[in-house]
Scaffold this motif. Structure first.
Motif, short mmCIF file in Angstrom:
data_model
loop_
_atom_site.label_atom_id
_atom_site.label_comp_id
_atom_site.label_asym_id
_atom_site.label_seq_id
_atom_site.Cartn_x
_atom_site.Cartn_y
_atom_site.Cartn_z
N GLN A 96 -34.10 -57.78 -4.89
CA GLN A 96 -34.28 -59.22 -5.08
C GLN A 96 -34.97 -59.84 -3.86
OE1 GLN A 96 -33.38 -60.30 -8.29
NE2 GLN A 96 -33.23 -58.06 -8.28
N PRO A 97 -35.59 -61.00 -4.04
CA PRO A 97 -36.32 -61.65 -2.94
C PRO A 97 -35.42 -61.87 -1.72
CG PRO A 97 -36.80 -62.73 -5.02
CD PRO A 97 -35.70 -61.77 -5.31
N GLU A 98 -36.00 -61.68 -0.54
CA GLU A 98 -35.25 -61.88 0.70
C GLU A 98 -34.90 -63.36 0.88
OE1 GLU A 98 -36.84 -60.28 4.24
OE2 GLU A 98 -37.34 -58.33 3.36
N ASN A 99 -33.73 -63.56 1.52
CA ASN A 99 -33.26 -64.91 1.86
C ASN A 99 -33.03 -65.79 0.63
OD1 ASN A 99 -33.30 -64.42 4.69
ND2 ASN A 99 -35.53 -64.73 4.67
N GLY A 100 -32.84 -65.14 -0.52
CA GLY A 100 -32.48 -65.91 -1.70
C GLY A 100 -31.09 -66.50 -1.55
N ILE A 101 -30.88 -67.68 -2.11
CA ILE A 101 -29.58 -68.35 -2.02
C ILE A 101 -28.83 -68.10 -3.33
CG2 ILE A 101 -28.40 -70.56 -1.81
CD1 ILE A 101 -30.71 -71.53 -0.08
N TYR A 102 -27.58 -67.67 -3.21
CA TYR A 102 -26.76 -67.33 -4.37
C TYR A 102 -25.54 -68.24 -4.43
CZ TYR A 102 -29.50 -63.03 -4.31
OH TYR A 102 -30.54 -62.11 -4.31
N GLU A 103 -25.20 -68.65 -5.66
CA GLU A 103 -23.97 -69.41 -5.89
C GLU A 103 -22.81 -68.42 -5.99
OE1 GLU A 103 -23.94 -72.64 -5.83
OE2 GLU A 103 -26.13 -72.91 -5.81
N GLY A 104 -21.75 -68.69 -5.24
CA GLY A 104 -20.61 -67.79 -5.25
C GLY A 104 -19.29 -68.53 -5.23
N THR A 105 -18.21 -67.76 -5.26
CA THR A 105 -16.85 -68.31 -5.23
C THR A 105 -16.01 -67.48 -4.28
OG1 THR A 105 -17.04 -68.99 -7.55
CG2 THR A 105 -14.83 -68.88 -6.62
N ILE A 106 -15.21 -68.15 -3.44
CA ILE A 106 -14.30 -67.44 -2.53
C ILE A 106 -13.15 -66.86 -3.37
CG2 ILE A 106 -12.77 -67.60 -0.55
CD1 ILE A 106 -14.41 -69.99 0.41
N VAL A 140 -24.41 -68.73 -0.56
CA VAL A 140 -24.51 -67.68 0.45
C VAL A 140 -25.89 -67.02 0.41
CG1 VAL A 140 -22.04 -67.17 0.46
CG2 VAL A 140 -23.54 -65.97 -1.14
N ILE A 141 -26.19 -66.32 1.52
CA ILE A 141 -27.41 -65.54 1.68
C ILE A 141 -27.01 -64.12 2.07
CG2 ILE A 141 -29.53 -65.26 3.04
CD1 ILE A 141 -29.56 -68.30 3.41
N VAL A 142 -27.73 -63.14 1.58
CA VAL A 142 -27.46 -61.75 1.94
C VAL A 142 -27.79 -61.55 3.42
CG1 VAL A 142 -28.16 -59.34 1.61
CG2 VAL A 142 -27.84 -60.85 -0.37
N HIS A 143 -26.83 -61.00 4.15
CA HIS A 143 -27.03 -60.71 5.57
C HIS A 143 -27.35 -59.24 5.79
CE1 HIS A 143 -26.63 -60.94 9.89
NE2 HIS A 143 -25.63 -60.05 9.89
N GLU A 144 -26.58 -58.34 5.15
CA GLU A 144 -26.80 -56.90 5.34
C GLU A 144 -26.24 -56.14 4.15
OE1 GLU A 144 -25.88 -55.13 9.25
OE2 GLU A 144 -24.65 -53.68 8.13
N ILE A 145 -27.02 -55.17 3.66
CA ILE A 145 -26.59 -54.30 2.56
C ILE A 145 -26.56 -52.86 3.06
CG2 ILE A 145 -27.11 -53.43 0.25
CD1 ILE A 145 -28.59 -56.02 -0.33
N ASP A 146 -25.41 -52.21 2.88
CA ASP A 146 -25.29 -50.78 3.18
C ASP A 146 -24.89 -50.10 1.87
OD1 ASP A 146 -24.63 -48.21 3.98
OD2 ASP A 146 -23.79 -48.85 5.89
N VAL A 147 -25.89 -49.60 1.13
CA VAL A 147 -25.63 -49.06 -0.20
C VAL A 147 -24.70 -47.85 -0.17
CG1 VAL A 147 -26.70 -47.98 -2.22
CG2 VAL A 147 -27.74 -50.01 -1.20
N PRO A 148 -24.94 -46.84 0.69
CA PRO A 148 -24.04 -45.67 0.67
C PRO A 148 -22.58 -46.02 0.92
CG PRO A 148 -26.04 -45.16 1.89
CD PRO A 148 -26.06 -46.65 1.63
N LYS A 149 -22.32 -47.07 1.70
CA LYS A 149 -20.93 -47.46 1.97
C LYS A 149 -20.46 -48.55 1.01
CE LYS A 149 -20.91 -46.24 6.88
NZ LYS A 149 -20.71 -46.73 8.27
#
Length: 641
Positions: free
Chosen positions: A561-571, A624-633
């Motif tokens: 997905q595009p970098e720095n995309g803003i996502y709606e989320g819930t705590i 929120v914005i994606v900060h870091e993805i570690d797929v294997p973990k």
């Protein structure tokens, strides 16, 4: 030079120090860092330094002594390895210069294991491998592993499932002995089993499920009366065909559950049975165990009858079709089924109202379906909201399960699913929270079903700005099998078991075996505790394995997905150091690190982060914005937008 008396005194002093040093047996628990803990059976936890953790593995049983570590702290020092839990494991192969290692795929196992040259099987950097521990790190701290199989790399189609199958020991294929028994069952058919069964093929049962479902294990029909309904719940009956102790029965017990990966189902029973001979396919006579439930107008169960039966489903309907009919009409459903389906919808609606008044309703949560491309990767994630048909089926399954549980408890037979409510260590804070937020005069009683249900119903209707039900739900004990039929506090039922999924769950299969014995006037079969423990363990393995594979696929998709995309989320969860946020459109969960947030404090009673002016609470929307993805973990770190 010391004389004999001095040496004797020194020896005695050392002996006294040894005898007075606290010593325990315990289990090693890892952490996200290099340190860990030794935990005794009584729940006492002692710090294991990084140097001590180098000698052991997560889950090891050890003997240890406790010594001062400065600043009025204590630490555990390993004295003996009693037993190691980790022998086989999976991981990613890593080459660093001349060093070859495996990074284990394990929640608490966060160090690399060296692989000597003669144990490498020509693995390449980045391969996913299955390995065995060839040298335990105790006492030298130098562990070694041997590669047993190379599973593939990140480009291998379905590598996510292959790794999870291996990691959690989930069987894919069936043995020749099992398949021979299946061939014989299919060849024999069901005719020989029909003679002594109640013939209910005249009732217009229907099945309601997802369009692609093939292992169909429940069918429904409801008759309306002036004072209520008769609800018929027909459940597929594979146990009628499978002999106890047979190869097929033993394999079903070993698997304990069907595991649903995004790309493949690992069935508990072979598809020739679970999707064909025993599946409640439309237009085919099928063996079924049927619960005949006489319901009053308010949804209360007046009478329960159970039958060894023969049924024939009139139609395989989808949730979407039935929801459309409930809302208006659906031309895809035969006209002669419209009336029975509307009676069924009315019946389910009143069952729901009865539960709302007397028990506890669960929160509605959407499902998320992964759409996979030819390469096995997720090309899309589709959000599926629960509709009226999903709720209809849920109510029918719940009333059937709790009715069968009461039927069994009256006969002192079977086993049950019990849930004890709030965890013991959280009872004090939970009671204080309710007393404060509900303005109660005295401390609330959370250990009794009637009081517990009333309090949570009051919490649901409270004007508090805190999500009280959600907070309490995060503090619940896990459900477990029990013999007595104690309450399931989470559902608000005074007794509960599961009877409705014998094609998919071995505990339901065993409940069928128990019910049949009682209907035939025979003693209930003895079911050992270790069988129930094994079922619970394998079902946990299957659930976690499928969830981890799904998270892996979702994070791969998120990377595209595009970098720095803003996502709606819930705590959806929080602790002292982090917030867990679920992305609303995809169900992907990630963590926001709050350990360095200055001026903020965490209140465990209310499960809130606050700084005096602002606060974060469970259920709160957050962008929120994606900060870091570690797929294997399977790790996703987020930051606030």
């Amino acid at each position: 030079m010391l004389d004999i008396n001095a040496l004797s005194q020194l020896k005695q002093l050392k002996q006294e120090i040894h005898e007075n040093t606290p010593r325990f047996d315990g289990r090693v628990r890892g952490s996200s860092g290099r340190f860990g803990f030794a935990v005794t059976e009584e729940g006492q936890s002692y710090f294991l330094s990084p140097d001590e953790m180098e000698k052991v593995l997560p889950g090891d049983e050890i003997s240890f002594r406790v010594e001062p570590a400065g600043d009025d702290k204590e630490q555990a020092l390993v004295e003996k390895l009693i037993r190691s839990e980790i022998s086989d494991f999976c991981g990613r192969y890593i080459v660093r210069g001349k060093g070859h290692f495996i990074e284990p795929d394990h929640d608490q196992f966060n160090r690399w294991i060296f692989v000597p040259p003669n144990a490498r099987m020509n693995a390449k950097d980045g391969d996913y491998v299955a390995a065995t521990m060839s040298r335990h790190p105790y006492p030298s701290g130098k562990a070694q592993a041997k590669i047993e199989a190379i599973l593939g790399d990140e480009t291998t189609p379905h590598i996510e499932r292959l790794v999870m199958q291996q990691r959690f020991a989930l069987s894919a294929e069936f043995s020749e002995d099992v398949m021979k028994e299946v061939e014989n069952l299919v060849a024999a058919g069901i005719d020989a089993k029909c003679a002594d069964r109640t013939d209910l093929t005249h009732l217009p049962f229907v099945t309601i499920d997802s369009a692609g479902t093939r292992d169909i294990d429940d069918a429904l029909f409801a008759e309306a009366h002036s004072d209520g309904w008769t609800l018929w719940v027909g459940i597929a009956d594979p146990e009628a065909l499978i002999d106890a102790g047979s190869a097929l029965d033993n394999e079903a017990r070993k698997r304990s559950t069907s595991v649903y990966f995004a790309d493949r189902v690992l069935p508990m029973l072979p598809p020739e049975l679970s999707e064909q001979l025993c599946s409640l396919q439309a237009g085919s006579r099928r063996l079924a165990m049927v619960a005949e439930l006489r319901l009053e107008q308010d949804g209360n169960v007046r009478e329960v009858k159970l039958h060894n039966a023969l049924i024939e489903s009139r139609a395989k309907l989808t949730y979407a079709q039935v929801a459309q009919l409930i809302d208006d009409t659906c031309e895809e459903i035969p006209a002669e089924l419209h009336g029975p389906l509307r009676h069924l919808a009315d019946c389910a609606r009143n069952l729901n109202q009865w539960r709302a008044a007397h028990c506890l309703l669960m929160d509605d949560r959407p499902d998320y379906k992964l759409i996979l491309g030819e390469d096995g990767r997720a090309s899309d994630i589709v959000k599926i909201e629960r509709n009226a048909a999903h709720k209809l089926v849920e109510e029918c399954m719940l009333v059937c399960n709790r009715s069968v549980a009461l039927w069994l408890r009256e006969r002192n037979a079977g086993f049950f699913i019990e849930q004890n409510g709030i965890r013991t260590e959280r009872l004090g804070e939970a009671a204080a929270l309710l007393k404060e937020q509900l303005s109660l005069e005295s401390k609330p009683v959370l250990g009794e079903l009637e009081s517990y249900v009333a309090l949570l119903q009051q919490a649901e209707q409270s004007s508090s700005d805190l999500p009280l039900r959600t907070i309490l739900s995060r503090q619940m004990e896990r459900s477990q099998f029990g013999r007595e039929g104690k309450p399931h506090m989470g559902l608000g039922f005074n007794c509960y078991t599961t009877f409705t999924s014998p094609l998919r769950k071995y505990n339901d299969f065993l409940i069928h075996r128990t019910v049949r014995a009682l209907l035939n006037g025979e003693p209930a079969p003895a079911i050992e505790d270790d069988v129930l423990t094994g079922i619970q363990d394998m079902q946990t393995r299957g659930r976690i394995g499928a969830s981890q594979a799904e998270q892996w696929l979702k994070l791969q998709w998120l990377q595209t997905q595009p970098e720095n995309g803003i996502y709606e989320g819930t705590i959806v969860h929080m602790n002292s150091g982090s917030l867990t946020v679920r992305l609303d459109d995809t169900g992907i969960e990630g963590v926001i690190d709050r350990r360095k947030a200055k001026g903020w404090t965490y209140d465990s009673k209310t499960m809130t982060h606050s700084n005096g002016e602002e606060r974060f609470i469970l259920g709160q929307p957050m962008r929120v914005i994606v900060h870091e993805i570690d797929v294997p973990k399977r790790s996703l770190k987020l930051r606030m937008a």
